[in-house]
Motif scaffolding. Structure first.
Motif, short mmCIF file in Angstrom:
data_model
loop_
_atom_site.label_atom_id
_atom_site.label_comp_id
_atom_site.label_asym_id
_atom_site.label_seq_id
_atom_site.Cartn_x
_atom_site.Cartn_y
_atom_site.Cartn_z
N THR A 89 0.33 -1.41 -0.07
CA THR A 89 0.08 0.03 -0.17
C THR A 89 0.90 1.58 -0.53
N LEU A 90 1.76 1.25 1.05
CA LEU A 90 3.35 2.78 0.84
C LEU A 90 3.54 2.39 -0.38
N LEU A 91 4.45 1.04 -0.87
CA LEU A 91 4.96 1.56 -2.35
C LEU A 91 3.51 2.16 -3.37
N VAL A 92 2.89 1.53 -3.14
CA VAL A 92 1.49 2.13 -4.27
C VAL A 92 1.37 3.87 -3.56
N ALA A 93 0.83 4.07 -2.46
CA ALA A 93 0.51 5.06 -2.24
C ALA A 93 0.97 6.29 -2.10
N LEU A 94 3.02 6.37 -1.84
CA LEU A 94 3.88 7.32 -1.86
C LEU A 94 3.92 8.29 -2.93
N PRO A 95 4.31 7.86 -4.24
CA PRO A 95 4.41 8.17 -5.44
C PRO A 95 3.08 9.03 -5.93
N ALA A 96 1.71 8.62 -5.55
CA ALA A 96 1.09 9.07 -5.63
C ALA A 96 0.32 10.27 -5.30
N ALA A 97 0.91 9.63 -3.37
CA ALA A 97 0.48 10.88 -3.44
C ALA A 97 0.76 12.53 -3.20
N TYR A 98 2.33 12.29 -3.58
CA TYR A 98 3.52 12.73 -3.57
C TYR A 98 2.80 13.75 -5.24
N LEU A 99 2.28 13.01 -5.83
CA LEU A 99 2.14 13.65 -7.26
C LEU A 99 0.92 14.72 -6.65
N TRP A 114 -12.80 10.63 -5.50
CA TRP A 114 -13.03 9.47 -5.10
C TRP A 114 -12.68 8.88 -4.58
N ILE A 115 -11.62 8.89 -3.56
CA ILE A 115 -11.51 9.10 -2.19
C ILE A 115 -12.45 9.00 -1.03
N LEU A 116 -13.23 9.68 -1.58
CA LEU A 116 -14.42 9.63 -0.06
C LEU A 116 -15.20 8.96 -0.71
N VAL A 117 -15.99 8.18 -1.80
CA VAL A 117 -16.69 8.08 -2.58
C VAL A 117 -16.97 6.54 -2.40
N SER A 118 -15.27 6.46 -1.72
CA SER A 118 -15.20 4.99 -1.71
C SER A 118 -14.98 4.36 -1.05
N GLN A 119 -14.84 5.21 0.00
CA GLN A 119 -15.23 5.28 1.81
C GLN A 119 -16.69 4.72 2.07
N TYR A 150 -6.89 -6.50 -0.06
CA TYR A 150 -6.80 -5.49 1.56
C TYR A 150 -5.92 -4.29 0.95
N VAL A 151 -5.06 -4.71 0.17
CA VAL A 151 -4.05 -2.91 -0.76
C VAL A 151 -4.95 -1.69 -1.37
N VAL A 152 -6.03 -2.65 -1.93
CA VAL A 152 -7.17 -1.51 -2.47
C VAL A 152 -7.83 -1.23 -1.43
N TRP A 153 -8.17 -2.11 -0.73
CA TRP A 153 -9.42 -1.19 0.34
C TRP A 153 -8.45 -0.25 1.46
N SER A 154 -7.57 -0.16 1.31
CA SER A 154 -6.42 1.10 2.40
C SER A 154 -6.36 1.86 1.53
N LEU A 155 -5.59 1.67 -0.04
CA LEU A 155 -5.57 2.57 -0.63
C LEU A 155 -5.97 3.99 -0.41
N PRO A 156 -7.22 4.41 -0.72
CA PRO A 156 -8.01 5.25 -0.35
C PRO A 156 -7.82 6.44 0.38
N PHE A 157 -7.90 5.70 1.78
CA PHE A 157 -7.86 6.34 2.54
C PHE A 157 -6.25 7.09 2.65
N VAL A 158 -5.00 6.34 3.27
CA VAL A 158 -3.89 6.15 2.98
C VAL A 158 -3.11 7.21 2.60
N LEU A 159 -3.82 7.34 0.77
CA LEU A 159 -3.66 8.25 0.03
C LEU A 159 -3.35 9.78 0.78
N TRP A 160 -5.23 10.17 0.81
CA TRP A 160 -5.97 10.92 1.89
C TRP A 160 -5.30 11.38 2.31
N MET A 161 -4.28 10.81 3.58
CA MET A 161 -3.24 10.90 4.74
C MET A 161 -1.87 11.43 3.79
N LEU A 162 -1.79 10.87 3.03
CA LEU A 162 -0.45 10.90 2.53
C LEU A 162 -0.18 11.76 2.76
#
Lengths: 282, 437
Positions: A89-99, A114-119, A150-162
């Motif tokens: 999750t971190l490997l995917v979320a980090l570059p995406a969050a940075y961008l 999209w992140i909010l809706v997915s939650q 689990y990666v897909v499920w956690s990704l939106p929120f992790v992206l949001w936080m990061l």
């Protein structure tokens, strides 16, 4: 006068310490009870007024949990799945969050929505289509499939936080590094990552705990007894009409909480600073 | 050798080799055994052991049909099966109970087992048990193998102290007898209005199933059939059990109100501590908990089902079923026939402290012994019937959304019996009519 002030100060500190102690006792009580139950024989668990400490301590509950229900095996499965989920999750979320944090575009808003809706989607709504997709990919009844979920499920929120953590890092630092000739990869590795460490730990722990505690996906997706996770394994001690095999359940639960307690104990400082850092925006 | 002869010998050799290869391939066993997935809900130590033994024995006898045992808990099985059916990734055999099994069957998820059931099994299993898994057209969606009578557990020492004699087999107690005895057993030695010993404790949290099944003896069905549809009915027959319990709770004060929010599990410690002399209307499997948790000197016993108009009780059965999407239905049925043969059904039932549905299995130990209330429990199972409420679509929703909450209010004395009847009928029918448009 000064003595009186000092005394009042000391009394206030003493009172505060007492309050804190009471609060800690309140928080620790379930764990103490769990530990005590794990060492009690069935006769002591079923008492009208059960004692806090076991009168005739036994390891039998641990034997049942480990030998009969394979709790250690499922704990290992859960640890593997949780660690892999957190890292991926971190490997995917980090570059995406940075961008998302650094490049301002209309896409950012769309991604945020999209992140909010997915939650808001209930789990039960997506389980069947998800199961069909994983079945098509040949990932049902595999740990890889569960990690993917689990990666897909956690990704939106992790992206949001990061995103919040990245925005908290002054962009001037990156500009200065760029002026000094650092490549984008250098900037990410040497400037951003060390500053982002508390945020990564906080979001990593979030994913880890989510995966560690998750029950329903694991129940539906993993069929082979050797693959099951801890939560599914523990649920087997529950019976009907509120009955359960409390002793083995407590023993298994004690085994289950040890790794999370250890992780939190070791990461506590970084986690707290990470959570605080993420909460403030520039 | 001429070319023609050479060709002949080559062709003959190739032909012989081909025949030999074909013959060998037929003779060789299939290297890939069939794998059946069997989902079981057994959760008590002895029950799990019994299931594992049955599966291991099958696997050793049938190397070409291997069964993989998967344990699922009662709290998750409904969601597990629903998603499995929708995603068409089903277990080949699963353990559940007749009421939801009939629902799954009516929705087309299960195989009709009627043509596959061995004649010997069909004859040996009690007719009442078959009724719980057979629909109006004769389709059978599971093999019933365990039933659970509701019994009365009693504290022998308190009975002796209060000089209460036990009912005879030919003269069982009525609910009025229970009320009388409960009063005699209730002791308030310091006269503070809070008895130290209550005559009985009835676990009344989520009491819907218990009340529906026990009301059958009073002739109370809670539903009325009209053509092909049903409506909720709370008349005199349905009110009788409720008014008896209310009288024991609030008039006689011989039944503790502490059990209003408790399930069977939470009442057991008080029973073992001698605080409650009887636990009426509890499942026979609760005996296992008593045996496991009771102090060594605790003396207890099981009384036969109480008589209202009759001793009948409604009952569901635990079943083994085969999903329609199973790839190996024939092999799955072979496994069911083995797992539920006379000896194995007895083994599974004994592990779960329930009663086997095969008449022949009940003649085996421990069912034919008086220890731990086995014989009385087996006798009680003879009064189990297939209640009307089990045939009604939407009964689960009715029970959880209307009956259980209203019973909670009624037993907490916050709703009169008349209002209870009106509200359950009105709100219940709102739900049921959705299922019979």
């Amino acid at each position: 006068m000064r003595l009186g002030h000092r005394l009042r100060h000391r009394l206030a500190r003493f009172g505060m310490s007492l309050l804190l102690l009471a609060f800690i006792a309140f928080l620790a009580f379930p764990i103490v009870w769990l530990t005590s139950t794990a060492f009690k024989p069935p006769g002591e668990i079923g008492l009208q007024n059960p004692a806090l400490l076991p009168q005739q301590p036994t390891l039998d509950n641990f034997r049942v949990a480990v030998e009969e229900n394979g709790v250690l095996r499922s704990a290992y499965n859960t640890l593997k799945i949780s660690v892999l989920s957190a890292v991926l999750t971190l490997l995917v979320a980090l570059p995406a969050a940075y961008l998302l944090a650094r490049r301002r575009s209309r896409m950012n808003q769309a991604v945020t929505v999209w992140i909010l809706v997915s939650q808001t989607f209930p789990l039960i709504l997506i389980i069947v289509p998800l199961f069909l997709i994983l079945s098509w990919l040949g990932l049902v009844n595999t740990h890889a499939g569960l990690v993917l979920v689990y990666v897909v499920w956690s990704l939106p929120f992790v992206l949001w936080m990061l995103q919040g953590y990245v925005r908290a890092i002054p962009v001037q630092l990156e500009e200065a590094a760029a002026v000094d000739g650092a490549s984008p990869l250098d900037i990410l590795a040497r400037i951003i990552l060390p500053l982002l460490l508390p945020g990564l730990i906080a979001t990593g722990l979030y994913t880890f705990v989510n995966a560690w505690n998750e029950f329903f996906f694991a129940l539906v997706m993993l069929k082979s007894p050797d693959l099951v996770t801890l939560q599914v394994s523990l649920a087997r001690f529950r019976g009907i009409e509120g009955l359960a095999r409390w002793g083995p359940l407590a023993a298994g639960s004690l085994i289950a909480i040890v790794p999370t307690l250890l992780v939190f104990a070791l990461m506590q400082r970084r986690l707290v600073s990470g959570v605080l850092a993420g909460s403030v925006k520039e | 050798m001429s070319k023609g002869r050479l060709r002949f010998w080559v062709r003959l050799s190739v032909g012989l080799l081909a025949v030999a290869w074909w013959g060998l391939s037929l003779a060789q066993p299939n290297p890939q055994p069939i794998k059946l997935r069997f989902v079981s809900l057994a959760w008590q130590t002895d029950a799990i052991k019994a299931v594992k033994e049955v599966v291991a024995e099958w696997n050793s006898r049938n190397p070409q049909i291997q069964v993989e045992y998967q344990q699922v808990d009662w709290g998750s099985i409904q969601d597990y099966l629903t998603t499995s059916f929708q995603a068409k990734n089903v277990p080949d055999v699963f353990h559940y109970e007749s009421n939801p099994v009939m629902d799954f069957g009516n929705r087309g998820f299960l195989l009709d087992l009627a043509p596959l059931i061995p004649a010997e099994m069909k004859q040996d299993i009690l007719p009442g048990a078959w009724k719980t898994v057979t629909d109006a057209k004769g389709a059978v969606y599971g093999v019933p193998f365990l039933v659970e009578p509701l019994v009365v557990l009693y504290n022998r020492k308190l009975f002796v102290e209060a000089k209460v004699s036990l009912p005879r087999a030919d003269d069982v107690w009525t609910w009025e007898d229970l009320r009388r005895v409960a009063k005699a057993l209730t002791k308030d030695t310091n006269n503070d209005g809070r008895p130290e010993v209550y005559g009985c404790a009835i676990p009344l949290r989520n009491a819907g199933n218990r009340i529906l099944n026990l009301s059958v003896g009073f002739g109370g069905d809670y539903f009325a059939r009209s053509g092909n549809s049903y409506s909720v009915k709370v008349g005199n027959e349905e009110k009788q059990l409720l008014s008896t319990i209310l009288a024991m709770l609030y008039e006689d004060k011989s039944c503790t109100t502490e059990a209003l929010t408790l399930g069977s599990a939470e009442v057991i410690p008080g029973f073992l501590a001698g605080k409650y002399a009887m636990m009426p209307g509890v499942g026979a499997f609760v005996r296992q908990q008593i045996v496991e948790k009771a102090p060594k000197d605790f003396q207890w016993g099981v009384l036969p089902p109480l008589k209202a108009r009759t001793q009948e009780q409604g009952s569901v059965s635990q079943t083994l079923s085969i999903p329609k999407d199973s790839k190996y239905p024939r092999e799955a049925m072979q496994f069911i026939a083995f797992a539920l043969n006379r000896a194995n059904m007895a083994k599974l039932a004994a592990g779960d402290w329930l009663i086997p549905t095969r008449a022949s299995s009940t003649k085996l130990p421990p069912f034919n012994t008086s220890a731990n209330g086995w014989r009385t429990s087996v006798e009680a199972a003879k009064y189990l019937t297939f209640p009307l409420w089990q045939q009604v679509n939407g009964v689960s929703e009715f029970r959880s959304r209307v009956l259980n909450p209203k019973l909670q209010l009624l037993f907490a004395n916050r709703l009169s019996l008349e209002d209870f009847a009106k509200q359950v009928e009105a709100e219940g029918n709102e739900i049921i009519k959705k299922f019979y448009p």
